[in-house]
Design a protein around this motif. Structure first.
Motif, PDB file in Angstrom:
ATOM      1  N   ARG A   1       0.835  -1.199   0.000  1.00  0.00           N
ATOM      2  CA  ARG A   1       0.000   0.000   0.000  1.00  0.00           C
ATOM      3  C   ARG A   1       0.876   1.257   0.000  1.00  0.00           C
ATOM      4  O   ARG A   1       0.570   2.237  -0.672  1.00  0.00           O
ATOM      5  CB  ARG A   1      -0.919  -0.022   1.210  1.00  0.00           C
ATOM      6  CG  ARG A   1      -1.821   1.173   1.327  1.00  0.00           C
ATOM      7  CD  ARG A   1      -2.674   1.071   2.586  1.00  0.00           C
ATOM      8  NE  ARG A   1      -3.405   2.278   2.822  1.00  0.00           N
ATOM      9  CZ  ARG A   1      -4.612   2.534   2.360  1.00  0.00           C
ATOM     10  NH1 ARG A   1      -5.232   1.634   1.624  1.00  0.00           N
ATOM     11  NH2 ARG A   1      -5.214   3.663   2.635  1.00  0.00           N
ATOM     12  N   ALA A   2       1.964   1.222   0.744  1.00  0.00           N
ATOM     13  CA  ALA A   2       2.860   2.379   0.810  1.00  0.00           C
ATOM     14  C   ALA A   2       3.422   2.723  -0.566  1.00  0.00           C
ATOM     15  O   ALA A   2       3.587   3.906  -0.895  1.00  0.00           O
ATOM     16  CB  ALA A   2       3.997   2.102   1.786  1.00  0.00           C
ATOM     17  N   ALA A   3       3.702   1.713  -1.387  1.00  0.00           N
ATOM     18  CA  ALA A   3       4.229   1.953  -2.737  1.00  0.00           C
ATOM     19  C   ALA A   3       3.181   2.640  -3.608  1.00  0.00           C
ATOM     20  O   ALA A   3       3.509   3.541  -4.385  1.00  0.00           O
ATOM     21  CB  ALA A   3       4.676   0.646  -3.371  1.00  0.00           C
ATOM     22  N   VAL A   4       1.936   2.222  -3.482  1.00  0.00           N
ATOM     23  CA  VAL A   4       0.854   2.831  -4.262  1.00  0.00           C
ATOM     24  C   VAL A   4       0.648   4.282  -3.827  1.00  0.00           C
ATOM     25  O   VAL A   4       0.510   5.183  -4.657  1.00  0.00           O
ATOM     26  CB  VAL A   4      -0.452   2.027  -4.125  1.00  0.00           C
ATOM     27  CG1 VAL A   4      -1.607   2.723  -4.820  1.00  0.00           C
ATOM     28  CG2 VAL A   4      -0.271   0.630  -4.681  1.00  0.00           C
ATOM     29  N   LEU A   5       0.659   4.521  -2.514  1.00  0.00           N
ATOM     30  CA  LEU A   5       0.470   5.880  -2.015  1.00  0.00           C
ATOM     31  C   LEU A   5       1.636   6.785  -2.404  1.00  0.00           C
ATOM     32  O   LEU A   5       1.435   7.965  -2.713  1.00  0.00           O
ATOM     33  CB  LEU A   5       0.290   5.860  -0.498  1.00  0.00           C
ATOM     34  CG  LEU A   5      -0.984   5.177  -0.016  1.00  0.00           C
ATOM     35  CD1 LEU A   5      -1.016   5.126   1.500  1.00  0.00           C
ATOM     36  CD2 LEU A   5      -2.223   5.844  -0.569  1.00  0.00           C
ATOM     37  N   LYS A   6       2.842   6.240  -2.417  1.00  0.00           N
ATOM     38  CA  LYS A   6       4.007   7.010  -2.841  1.00  0.00           C
ATOM     39  C   LYS A   6       3.876   7.400  -4.307  1.00  0.00           C
ATOM     40  O   LYS A   6       4.147   8.541  -4.685  1.00  0.00           O
ATOM     41  CB  LYS A   6       5.282   6.196  -2.630  1.00  0.00           C
ATOM     42  CG  LYS A   6       6.540   6.930  -2.975  1.00  0.00           C
ATOM     43  CD  LYS A   6       7.762   6.070  -2.689  1.00  0.00           C
ATOM     44  CE  LYS A   6       9.038   6.773  -3.065  1.00  0.00           C
ATOM     45  NZ  LYS A   6      10.218   5.940  -2.823  1.00  0.00           N
TER      46      LYS A   6
END
Length: 64
Positions: free
Chosen positions: A32-37
């Motif tokens: 999820r952190a990669a998508v938000l980044k």
């Protein structure tokens, strides 16, 4: 979250623009952190492009 089509999202994963975790069988795993980044990066790029267009339109007195 990104409001993009599934094929486009897969292309983002395959090109490495969004890193993916190791596959679990046939299923792709994405942090999820990669998508938000990625989402924040796109927002920043979009805002800077809009500011640049606004500056150009002001420079040419287009009224925007």
């Amino acid at each position: 979250l990104l409001t993009v089509s599934r094929p486009h999202f897969v292309k983002l994963l395959e090109t490495g623009k969004i890193p993916q975790l190791p596959k679990a069988g046939r299923h792709r795993r994405v942090a999820r952190a990669a998508v938000l980044k990625y989402q924040r990066r796109q927002t920043t790029q979009r805002e800077s492009a809009l500011k640049e267009l606004a500056a150009i339109s002001q420079q040419h007195k287009l009224g925007y």
